[in-house]
Design a protein around this motif. Structure first.
Motif, mmCIF file in Angstrom:
data_model
loop_
_atom_site.group_PDB
_atom_site.id
_atom_site.type_symbol
_atom_site.label_atom_id
_atom_site.label_comp_id
_atom_site.label_asym_id
_atom_site.label_seq_id
_atom_site.Cartn_x
_atom_site.Cartn_y
_atom_site.Cartn_z
ATOM 1 N N GLU A 127 0.823 -1.203 0.000
ATOM 2 C CA GLU A 127 0.000 0.000 0.000
ATOM 3 C C GLU A 127 0.864 1.262 0.000
ATOM 4 O OE1 GLU A 127 -0.185 -2.430 2.234
ATOM 5 O OE2 GLU A 127 -2.023 -3.459 1.609
ATOM 6 N N PHE A 128 1.969 1.221 0.744
ATOM 7 C CA PHE A 128 2.866 2.368 0.783
ATOM 8 C C PHE A 128 3.541 2.578 -0.566
ATOM 9 C CE2 PHE A 128 7.332 3.771 1.374
ATOM 10 C CZ PHE A 128 7.090 5.069 1.763
ATOM 11 N N ARG A 129 4.035 1.512 -1.162
ATOM 12 C CA ARG A 129 4.707 1.633 -2.454
ATOM 13 C C ARG A 129 3.746 2.142 -3.522
ATOM 14 N NH1 ARG A 129 6.894 -3.416 -0.777
ATOM 15 N NH2 ARG A 129 5.548 -4.528 -2.253
ATOM 16 N N GLN A 130 2.495 1.676 -3.460
ATOM 17 C CA GLN A 130 1.501 2.131 -4.425
ATOM 18 C C GLN A 130 1.173 3.606 -4.220
ATOM 19 O OE1 GLN A 130 -1.661 -0.705 -3.727
ATOM 20 N NE2 GLN A 130 -0.924 -2.095 -5.323
ATOM 21 N N LEU A 131 1.017 4.014 -2.978
ATOM 22 C CA LEU A 131 0.701 5.412 -2.680
ATOM 23 C C LEU A 131 1.854 6.315 -3.094
ATOM 24 C CD1 LEU A 131 -1.261 7.442 -1.396
ATOM 25 C CD2 LEU A 131 -0.148 6.997 0.813
ATOM 26 N N TYR A 132 3.082 5.886 -2.822
ATOM 27 C CA TYR A 132 4.257 6.668 -3.210
ATOM 28 C C TYR A 132 4.297 6.841 -4.719
ATOM 29 C CZ TYR A 132 8.954 8.489 -2.240
ATOM 30 O OH TYR A 132 10.054 9.300 -2.084
ATOM 31 N N ALA A 133 4.043 5.752 -5.438
ATOM 32 C CA ALA A 133 4.052 5.824 -6.901
ATOM 33 C C ALA A 133 2.968 6.767 -7.410
ATOM 34 C CB ALA A 133 3.863 4.425 -7.485
ATOM 35 N N GLU A 134 1.793 6.661 -6.815
ATOM 36 C CA GLU A 134 0.662 7.492 -7.254
ATOM 37 C C GLU A 134 0.909 8.964 -6.994
ATOM 38 O OE1 GLU A 134 -3.811 8.385 -5.599
ATOM 39 O OE2 GLU A 134 -3.092 6.319 -5.516
ATOM 40 N N ARG A 135 1.450 9.286 -5.813
ATOM 41 C CA ARG A 135 1.602 10.685 -5.415
ATOM 42 C C ARG A 135 2.885 11.326 -5.942
ATOM 43 N NH1 ARG A 135 -1.310 12.524 -0.915
ATOM 44 N NH2 ARG A 135 -0.141 14.448 -1.319
ATOM 45 N N VAL A 136 3.891 10.508 -6.303
ATOM 46 C CA VAL A 136 5.185 11.072 -6.688
ATOM 47 C C VAL A 136 5.620 10.605 -8.071
ATOM 48 C CG1 VAL A 136 7.609 11.345 -6.044
ATOM 49 C CG2 VAL A 136 5.861 11.209 -4.259
ATOM 50 N N VAL A 163 8.165 19.527 -11.118
ATOM 51 C CA VAL A 163 6.971 18.729 -10.815
ATOM 52 C C VAL A 163 7.317 17.602 -9.847
ATOM 53 C CG1 VAL A 163 5.305 17.096 -11.797
ATOM 54 C CG2 VAL A 163 5.730 19.284 -12.927
ATOM 55 N N TYR A 164 8.430 16.929 -10.107
ATOM 56 C CA TYR A 164 8.843 15.807 -9.270
ATOM 57 C C TYR A 164 9.187 16.272 -7.855
ATOM 58 C CZ TYR A 164 11.500 11.676 -7.811
ATOM 59 O OH TYR A 164 11.972 10.574 -7.136
ATOM 60 N N VAL A 165 9.945 17.350 -7.743
ATOM 61 C CA VAL A 165 10.323 17.872 -6.434
ATOM 62 C C VAL A 165 9.092 18.297 -5.650
ATOM 63 C CG1 VAL A 165 11.481 19.800 -5.266
ATOM 64 C CG2 VAL A 165 12.653 18.549 -7.091
ATOM 65 N N ALA A 166 8.183 19.019 -6.286
ATOM 66 C CA ALA A 166 6.976 19.484 -5.595
ATOM 67 C C ALA A 166 6.128 18.310 -5.116
ATOM 68 C CB ALA A 166 6.158 20.385 -6.514
ATOM 69 N N ALA A 167 6.021 17.271 -5.941
ATOM 70 C CA ALA A 167 5.217 16.109 -5.566
ATOM 71 C C ALA A 167 5.820 15.409 -4.360
ATOM 72 C CB ALA A 167 5.115 15.146 -6.747
ATOM 73 N N LEU A 168 7.130 15.228 -4.346
ATOM 74 C CA LEU A 168 7.788 14.542 -3.235
ATOM 75 C C LEU A 168 7.678 15.345 -1.952
ATOM 76 C CD1 LEU A 168 10.599 14.296 -1.427
ATOM 77 C CD2 LEU A 168 9.498 12.194 -2.194
ATOM 78 N N VAL A 169 7.940 16.634 -2.026
ATOM 79 C CA VAL A 169 7.909 17.472 -0.823
ATOM 80 C C VAL A 169 6.496 17.534 -0.257
ATOM 81 C CG1 VAL A 169 8.249 19.810 0.062
ATOM 82 C CG2 VAL A 169 9.940 18.799 -1.473
ATOM 83 N N GLU A 170 5.509 17.653 -1.128
ATOM 84 C CA GLU A 170 4.132 17.673 -0.633
ATOM 85 C C GLU A 170 3.763 16.349 0.019
ATOM 86 O OE1 GLU A 170 0.240 19.727 -2.288
ATOM 87 O OE2 GLU A 170 0.613 17.840 -3.377
ATOM 88 N N PHE A 171 4.148 15.246 -0.603
ATOM 89 C CA PHE A 171 3.778 13.931 -0.078
ATOM 90 C C PHE A 171 4.470 13.632 1.249
ATOM 91 C CE2 PHE A 171 4.675 9.246 -0.084
ATOM 92 C CZ PHE A 171 3.386 8.841 0.229
ATOM 93 N N GLY A 175 2.850 15.587 4.156
ATOM 94 C CA GLY A 175 2.162 14.355 4.545
ATOM 95 C C GLY A 175 1.001 14.090 3.620
ATOM 96 N N PRO A 176 0.592 12.835 3.493
ATOM 97 C CA PRO A 176 -0.439 12.472 2.511
ATOM 98 C C PRO A 176 -1.795 13.096 2.767
ATOM 99 C CG PRO A 176 0.052 10.618 3.955
ATOM 100 C CD PRO A 176 1.086 11.664 4.236
ATOM 101 N N GLY A 177 -2.054 13.551 4.003
ATOM 102 C CA GLY A 177 -3.335 14.157 4.320
ATOM 103 C C GLY A 177 -3.347 15.666 4.247
ATOM 104 N N ARG A 178 -2.223 16.257 3.853
ATOM 105 C CA ARG A 178 -2.129 17.710 3.772
ATOM 106 C C ARG A 178 -1.626 18.111 2.390
ATOM 107 N NH1 ARG A 178 1.142 20.185 8.677
ATOM 108 N NH2 ARG A 178 2.753 18.745 7.940
ATOM 109 N N ARG A 179 -1.546 19.413 2.174
ATOM 110 C CA ARG A 179 -1.086 19.945 0.903
ATOM 111 C C ARG A 179 -0.014 21.011 1.150
ATOM 112 N NH1 ARG A 179 -2.838 15.966 -0.546
ATOM 113 N NH2 ARG A 179 -4.363 15.509 -2.180
ATOM 114 N N ARG A 180 0.539 21.496 0.066
ATOM 115 C CA ARG A 180 1.604 22.492 0.133
ATOM 116 C C ARG A 180 1.206 23.673 1.004
ATOM 117 N NH1 ARG A 180 4.635 25.248 -5.097
ATOM 118 N NH2 ARG A 180 5.621 26.985 -3.998
#
Length: 289
Positions: A127-136, A163-171, A175-180
Motif C-alpha cells: 500500500e505504501f509503495r503504491q501510494l508513493y508511486a501514485e503521489r510522486v 513537478v517531481y520535487v513538488a510532488a515529493l515534498v508535498e507527499f 504528509g499524505p493528508g495535507r497539501r503544500r
C-alpha cells in the motif's frame, strides 16, 4: 570538508569545545542535507559539541562511488574527528543509519534519537509503495522517471524536475493528508531546495556507480540488542507506513520513549522546531553525559 574512507564529506562543527564535551551528531535523511538541522544546531551548541554532515551525493559532499555503507561512514567520521562516543540524532534514513551504527559499534553510541526513522531490513507494505508511486512517481511518468534515473535522458527538463520535487515534498514533508498550503513557506522552500539539488545530482549520474548497503544482519530483527537510551519522534501527519516504523522502534527497543508531534509531517525538526527541540532537550537532560 573532511576526508573519510577515501571520500570528501562536507561537515560543520559548533558549540562546546574540548575533549570532554558531550558530542551530538546530526544525520539527515535521503531527501535532505545537513541544512535540515538549522533550528537544532544553535540550540544544541549551547551545551554540546555538535557535528552535522552531508551524505555522499548530498549537499556539499562528493558523489558516491562503488559499494559503501552509510553507518560505517558515520563511524569513520567519528574516528577522523576524534570522537569516542556520541549521541546520534537521525532524521528519516539518517535514523536508520544511526541505529545501524549503534548495533555495529555499541561502545561508540551514548544514545539515539530517531525522527521519522527508517529501519534496515524493514519491508515496506504494498500500500505504501503504491501510494508513493501514485503521489510522486506518476507525476512525470514512471517510464520517464526511470529514463532519468538510468541516464537515458541526456538533457534534464526543468519542468519535470520541478513537478517531481513538488510532488515529493508535498507527499513527505506535508504528509499524505495535507497539501503544500499547510506548510510554512520557508519550510517548503528549504525542503524543495535540498531535494532539488539531490535529484539534479542523481539524474545527472552522481549515484549511478554506487551501491549503498545496510547493516547485515539488519536492524529489524535486532532491536532487542539496542542497549542505549532511545527517543523515537514522529510527526502525526507523516505517511502511515512510516509512522508504523516509529511504532515498531518504540515497541522493540528496550525502554524507548516514543513521542508524536501534532501538525508535523516527515521532518518535524524542520517543521516544528520549537516542539522538537523541547522534546530533544528534555530527553538529553535525562542522560548522564
Amino acid at each position: 570538508m573532511i576526508q573519510v574512507l577515501g571520500s570528501e564529506f562536507e561537515y560543520d562543527e559548533a558549540g562546546v569545545g574540548g575533549s570532554g564535551a558531550p558530542v551530538v551528531v546530526l544525520a539527515h535523511g535521503g531527501t535532505t542535507d545537513r541544512r535540515v538541522w538549522i533550528h537544532q544546531v544553535p540550540v544544541l551548541a549551547e551545551r554540546f559539541r555538535v557535528i552535522s554532515y552531508d551524505w555522499l551525493g548530498h549537499g556539499g559532499s562528493a558523489d558516491a562511488v562503488g559499494e559503501f555503507a552509510r553507518h560505517e561512514q558515520l563511524l569513520a567520521l567519528l574516528d577522523v574527528l576524534g570522537v569516542e562516543r556520541a549521541v546520534l540524532v537521525g532524521s528519516s534514513d539518517g535514523g536508520k543509519l544511526s541505529l545501524d551504527a549503534a548495533l555495529l559499534a555499541p561502545e561508540r553510541v551514548k544514545a539515539l534519537v530517531l525522527a521519522g526513522s527508517g529501519l534496515s531490513g524493514h519491508e515496506w507494505p504494498t500500500e505504501f509503495r503504491q501510494l508513493y508511486a501514485e503521489r510522486v512517481y506518476t507525476k512525470i511518468g514512471v517510464e520517464r522517471l526511470g529514463r532519468y534515473s538510468s541516464g537515458e535522458v541526456a538533457t534534464l527538463d526543468p519542468a519535470d524536475l520541478e513537478v517531481y520535487v513538488a510532488a515529493l515534498v508535498e507527499f513527505l514533508v506535508a504528509g499524505p493528508g495535507r497539501r503544500r498550503q499547510d506548510l510554512d513557506p520557508q519550510v517548503w522552500t528549504l525542503a524543495s531546495e535540498m531535494f532539488r539539488r539531490i535529484t539534479e545530482r542523481a539524474w545527472s549520474g552522481s549515484w549511478r556507480n554506487s551501491e549503498p548497503r545496510d547493516l547485515a544482519p539488519p536492524a529489524n530483527a535486532r532491536l532487542h540488542e539496542v542497549g542505549v537510551p532511545t527517543l523515537v519522534v514522529s510527526g502525526e501527519e507523516d505517511v502511515p507506513a512510516i509512522l508504523a516504523v516509529s511504532d515498531i522502534l518504540a515497541a522493540g527497543v528496550r525502554d524507548a520513549v516514543g513521542v508524536r508531534l501534532p501538525e508535523a509531517g516527515h521532518l518535524p525538526a524542520l517543521e516544528r522546531p520549537a516542539e522538537f527541540n523541547r522534546v530533544l532537550l528534555d530527553f538529553l537532560g535525562t542522560l548522564a553525559l
